[in-house]
Scaffold this active site. Structure first.
Site, short mmCIF file in Angstrom:
data_model
loop_
_atom_site.label_atom_id
_atom_site.label_comp_id
_atom_site.label_asym_id
_atom_site.label_seq_id
_atom_site.Cartn_x
_atom_site.Cartn_y
_atom_site.Cartn_z
CG ASN A 84 -2.26 -0.68 0.96
OD1 ASN A 84 -3.25 -0.37 1.58
ND2 ASN A 84 -2.29 -1.64 0.04
CG ASN A 133 -5.66 4.20 2.17
OD1 ASN A 133 -5.53 3.27 1.39
ND2 ASN A 133 -6.51 5.17 1.93
NE ARG A 163 -4.56 -5.53 -2.87
CZ ARG A 163 -5.00 -4.52 -2.14
NH1 ARG A 163 -4.39 -3.34 -2.19
NH2 ARG A 163 -6.04 -4.65 -1.36
CG HIS A 170 -10.29 4.12 -1.07
ND1 HIS A 170 -10.94 4.91 -0.15
CD2 HIS A 170 -9.96 2.97 -0.40
CE1 HIS A 170 -11.00 4.30 1.02
NE2 HIS A 170 -10.41 3.13 0.90
CD1 TRP A 171 -5.60 2.60 -1.99
CD2 TRP A 171 -4.69 1.81 -3.87
NE1 TRP A 171 -5.53 1.24 -1.88
CE2 TRP A 171 -4.99 0.74 -3.01
CE3 TRP A 171 -4.12 1.57 -5.11
CZ2 TRP A 171 -4.72 -0.59 -3.38
CZ3 TRP A 171 -3.86 0.26 -5.47
CH2 TRP A 171 -4.15 -0.81 -4.61
#
Length: 286
Positions: free
Chosen positions: A46, A105, A185, A263-264
């Site tokens: 991340n 996050n 992932r 979102h990142w």
């Protein structure tokens, strides 16, 4: 429950009944980077674009949160944010860190905020990117959050489900995500221990749901921790309106809405994130 062997740069730190996998770089004031809760997430994946930049100024601590990566697959379902906050506090104790900056996050943002509310004496400053737990009982879940919570349901985890979630929900430009990241992932998400005990799932029961809505916590209006909220304007997992709601409640909260970003924030806009975060954490605490 089994724990994979850490990589060469990771080590396992015993925190209560759990092992937490940790990577450290740099020196100076401690900054703990807490990752999100998507399938297959881990600390270093991340924050791949941020660790080295922040390590030029800080001691950067990057754990795999309980339930993820090479950490133990144990999470208290009745109060997940509180449990993660306690795990982070225990990690600080184990590392001999009295007080740290927390950067979180999504799922990790909720854990960071909860720790700052539970034990403000342990947190110097907060940086939150699209944190979870902001108004979770006030609106229907976003499509992105529904897909996240349903990943292990129905037919179970598949590469197609994960790719759709990452490319369509996590980022503004899905084409920018390399296939290698999605594959890594996916492989992490189908670890047998994770499949048997998914770390993030739909809350069971109203009491748990209410505990996970951090806007209901009356301590927010008294929170003295200086806080920077960075929220992608195109976030399709946690609504960007949550940033304004935090800024209205927290007396020392700055808000930065990031255009053309999902979102990142830390992954999609690393130069902006690294610059803003370094500047904010470098300020004198007053």
């Amino acid at each position: 429950m089994s724990v994979e062997e850490p990589t060469a740069e990771q080590r396992l730190v015993r925190v209560g009944a759990r092992d937490v996998a940790v990577t450290e770089r740099g020196a100076g004031e401690a900054v703990v980077l807490l990752h999100g809760g998507g399938p297959g997430a881990s600390g270093m994946s991340n924050y791949a674009h941020n660790v080295d930049a922040l390590a030029q100024r800080f001691r950067v601590v990057v754990p795999d949160l309980p339930g993820y990566g090479r950490s133990s697959k144990i999470v208290d379902r009745s109060d997940p944010f509180g449990d993660l906050a306690a795990a982070v506090r225990g990690l600080l104790d184990a590392l001999g860190i009295e007080q740290a900056h927390l950067v979180g996050n999504s799922y990790g943002g909720a854990a960071a905020l909860r720790l700052a509310l539970d034990r403000p004496d342990r947190v110097r400053r907060l940086v939150l990117m699209g944190p979870g737990g902001i108004g979770t009982t006030r609106h229907a879940p976003t499509p992105g959050l529904r897909r996240l919570l349903a990943y292990y349901a129905g037919e179970g985890p598949t590469r197609t489900k994960l790719e759709r979630f990452i490319r369509d929900d996590l980022v503004y430009d899905g084409g920018a995500v390399p296939a290698e990241m999605i594959e890594a992932r996916y492989q992490a998400s189908i670890d047998p221990d994770v499949v048997a005990n998914p770390p993030l799932r739909r809350p069971a029961g109203l009491r748990t749901l209410l505990r996970m809505d951090l806007l209901r916590d009356k301590r927010l209006t008294r929170a003295a921790t200086p806080t920077l909220v960075l929220w992608g304007a195109e976030d399709r997992v946690n609504r960007p309106s949550g940033g304004r709601q935090l800024a209205e409640r927290m007396p020392r909260c700055d808000l930065y809405l990031v255009a053309r970003t999902g979102h990142w924030v830390q992954w999609e806009r690393p130069d902006l994130f690294n610059t803003l975060t370094t500047a904010f954490l470098s300020q004198d605490k007053r």
